[in-house]
Design a protein around this motif. Structure first.
Motif, PDB file in Angstrom:
ATOM      1  N   TRP A  40       0.744  -1.249  -0.059  1.00  0.00           N
ATOM      2  CA  TRP A  40       0.066   0.052  -0.017  1.00  0.00           C
ATOM      3  C   TRP A  40       0.932   1.189   0.081  1.00  0.00           C
ATOM      4  O   TRP A  40       0.717   2.101  -0.999  1.00  0.00           O
ATOM      5  CB  TRP A  40      -0.895  -0.132   1.089  1.00  0.00           C
ATOM      6  CG  TRP A  40      -1.966   1.048   1.140  1.00  0.00           C
ATOM      7  CD1 TRP A  40      -3.069   1.098   0.461  1.00  0.00           C
ATOM      8  CD2 TRP A  40      -1.949   2.426   1.923  1.00  0.00           C
ATOM      9  NE1 TRP A  40      -3.882   2.295   0.567  1.00  0.00           N
ATOM     10  CE2 TRP A  40      -3.167   2.864   1.533  1.00  0.00           C
ATOM     11  CE3 TRP A  40      -0.977   3.022   2.841  1.00  0.00           C
ATOM     12  CZ2 TRP A  40      -3.531   4.078   2.214  1.00  0.00           C
ATOM     13  CZ3 TRP A  40      -1.307   4.357   3.376  1.00  0.00           C
ATOM     14  CH2 TRP A  40      -2.578   4.833   2.775  1.00  0.00           C
ATOM     15  N   GLY A  58      -4.474   3.572   5.580  1.00  0.00           N
ATOM     16  CA  GLY A  58      -5.053   2.569   4.492  1.00  0.00           C
ATOM     17  C   GLY A  58      -4.195   1.337   4.883  1.00  0.00           C
ATOM     18  O   GLY A  58      -3.318   1.225   5.671  1.00  0.00           O
ATOM     19  N   GLU A  61      -6.895  -0.224   7.731  1.00  0.00           N
ATOM     20  CA  GLU A  61      -8.326  -0.379   7.512  1.00  0.00           C
ATOM     21  C   GLU A  61      -9.007  -1.770   8.108  1.00  0.00           C
ATOM     22  O   GLU A  61      -9.932  -2.119   8.254  1.00  0.00           O
ATOM     23  CB  GLU A  61      -8.466  -0.903   5.695  1.00  0.00           C
ATOM     24  CG  GLU A  61      -8.566   0.284   4.959  1.00  0.00           C
ATOM     25  CD  GLU A  61      -9.168   0.107   3.701  1.00  0.00           C
ATOM     26  OE1 GLU A  61     -10.165  -0.719   3.534  1.00  0.00           O
ATOM     27  OE2 GLU A  61      -8.695   0.721   2.868  1.00  0.00           O
ATOM     28  N   LYS A  82      -6.389  -0.476  -4.127  1.00  0.00           N
ATOM     29  CA  LYS A  82      -6.908   0.531  -3.042  1.00  0.00           C
ATOM     30  C   LYS A  82      -5.974   1.914  -3.074  1.00  0.00           C
ATOM     31  O   LYS A  82      -6.420   3.224  -3.023  1.00  0.00           O
ATOM     32  CB  LYS A  82      -6.965   0.184  -1.711  1.00  0.00           C
ATOM     33  CG  LYS A  82      -8.105  -0.955  -1.467  1.00  0.00           C
ATOM     34  CD  LYS A  82      -8.844  -0.418  -0.168  1.00  0.00           C
ATOM     35  CE  LYS A  82     -10.183  -1.417  -0.099  1.00  0.00           C
ATOM     36  NZ  LYS A  82     -11.098  -0.918   0.603  1.00  0.00           N
TER      37      LYS A  82
END
Ligand code: FAD
Length: 376
Positions: free
Chosen positions: A16, A351, A356, A368
């Motif tokens: 991420w 995130g 999350e 994402k």
């Protein structure tokens, strides 16, 4: 430590954080500082090449890349090509080896029959009805009413107890909708259009992402130790645990962790496959990974040693790497409060799987991050 001059700070070098850093540096030509608590990039997906055997070892357990999303596939292929590995999972139960998830091969082998898909479906429906579950309340009820007690007792019960340290009778029904069962001989674990293992390993993907001009990474730095020193106007992308970010003000979210027992075995091939699950309760391990099998394109015929990891599930203690969100009702309620609080923050984005509080595969986390980048 000096932090001035960075408008963007990414906390965590998992997929991420790395995707966001890479996009900001490549597309927006921004300077990005990544802070990583570990001494390597890639988070849980990190792998390294064992010099002696040339085997790619997945340090936090097996990772197979799979997606149906063209955007994610095109994105990740900028950093590495992929081999043609197709994942298959086997499971040992009472000294016999079966194919997982439950499919026509598993059913026929278990019942010592030669059923067609329709006959197998009928058999499992009959077994499910014979269990006479009147009210579906628990995890066990969901599965037993679908496949009956014999297959449940063999393949699901022991594995679930070991994975979650809970009798499936005590796990609520809402954590599973249906067990995936296949009534054909497709033994592939994933159905996605794109699958494989990076040719040069995951470690090389992370090196390539970090090579983008403008990115600086600092290892062994915990965000919470230096957060007061960061420029006030910096935009933060945080991929650590959401409850920790808010100093656990609404309570702690619960996780399961894993431990691995690593062995180098003086054999060319230990188990003949990449992942062998252990369904029996008597075996304390949930599965065994043998990493040489993730690279069928490499000739390992002269290998005299192979690397295996036995995996065991455990409770997550403070300071340990969390792996799987437990996701009970209480956790969901707590998470919703943190999520609402996170939405009020200015210039901070939380995130990734920890931010999350969700189990997400690599392609989902990358997507994402790409979406968030497009949004900002
Ligand atoms: C056992 C297991 C097997 C899996 N197998 C697969 C698979 O086969 N295929 C698949 O697609 N997905 C798989 N996954 C999922 C995959 O691991 C995740 O999708 C991925 O790791 C998520 O990336 P992330 O960036 O959100 O989190 P992470 O990879 O966890 O990265 C977060 C990073 O943030 C760092 N960090 C946290 N807090 C701080 C802090 N305070 N300061 C500095 N740094 C911090 C951490 O050290 C970490 O490096 C598996 C997961 C597990 C647990």
């Amino acid at each position: 430590m000096e932090f001035s001059g960075f408008k963007y700070i990414v906390v965590g070098a998992g997929f991420w954080g790395l995707t966001l850093a890479e996009r900001l540096a490549t597309i927006r030509k921004e300077k990005v500082l990544i802070l990583e608590a570990k001494n390597h990039p890639g988070g849980n997906c990190y792998s390294y090449l064992d010099r002696e055997t040339n085997i790619e070892v997945h340090q936090y357990g097996s990772h197979i890349f799979h997606t149906n999303n063209d955007r994610v596939w095109n994105y990740i292929n900028q950093f590495s090509g992929f081999n043609n590995y197709r994942h298959k999972v086997l499971t040992k139960y009472k000294n016999e080896v079966y194919s997982m998830p439950i499919n026509l091969m598993t059913i026929n082998q278990f019942y010592k029959k030669n059923l067609t898909p329709a006959e197998a479906k009928w058999l499992l429906q009959t077994e499910g009805s014979a269990a006479q579950i009147k009210v579906v309340q628990s995890f066990e009820d969901v599965i037993v009413s679908q496949i009956g007690y014999p297959l449940y007792e063999a393949f699901i019960k022991g594995y679930t107890v070991k994975q979650w340290d809970q009798d499936p009778k005590n796990l609520p029904a809402y954590i599973i909708k249906r067990l995936p069962v296949r009534y054909d001989y497709n033994l592939n674990y994933f159905d996605d259009r794109y699958q494989g293992i990076p040719g040069l390993g995951y470690g090389e993907i992370f090196n390539q992402m970090l090579k983008r001009p403008g990115i600086e990474i600092r290892y062994n730095v915990d965000y919470f130790d230096i957060r007061d020193q960061l420029p006030r106007e910096a935009i933060i992308f945080y991929s650590g645990p959401i409850d920790k970010y808010f100093d656990y003000c609404y309570g702690e979210l619960s996780w399961r962790s894993l431990t691995f027992k690593e062995e180098t075995v003086p054999l060319n091939d230990f188990q003949g496959t990449s992942v062998m699950n252990f369904a029996d309760m008597e075996n304390p391990y949930t599965r065994c990974h043998e990493f040489r099998h993730y690279h069928p394109e490499i000739d390992f015929s002269n290998l005299t040693k192979t690397i295996i990891f036995y995996e065991k599930s455990k409770e997550t203690k403070k300071g340990e790497v969390p792996y799987y969100p437990i996701g009970m009702k209480k956790d969901k309620e707590i998470y919703e409060k943190y999520k609402a609080k996170a939405q009020t923050l200015k210039n901070v984005y939380l995130g990734g799987r920890l931010g999350e509080y969700a189990y997400m595969d690599m392609h989902q986390v990358i997507l994402k991050a790409l979406d968030l980048f497009a949004q900002i």
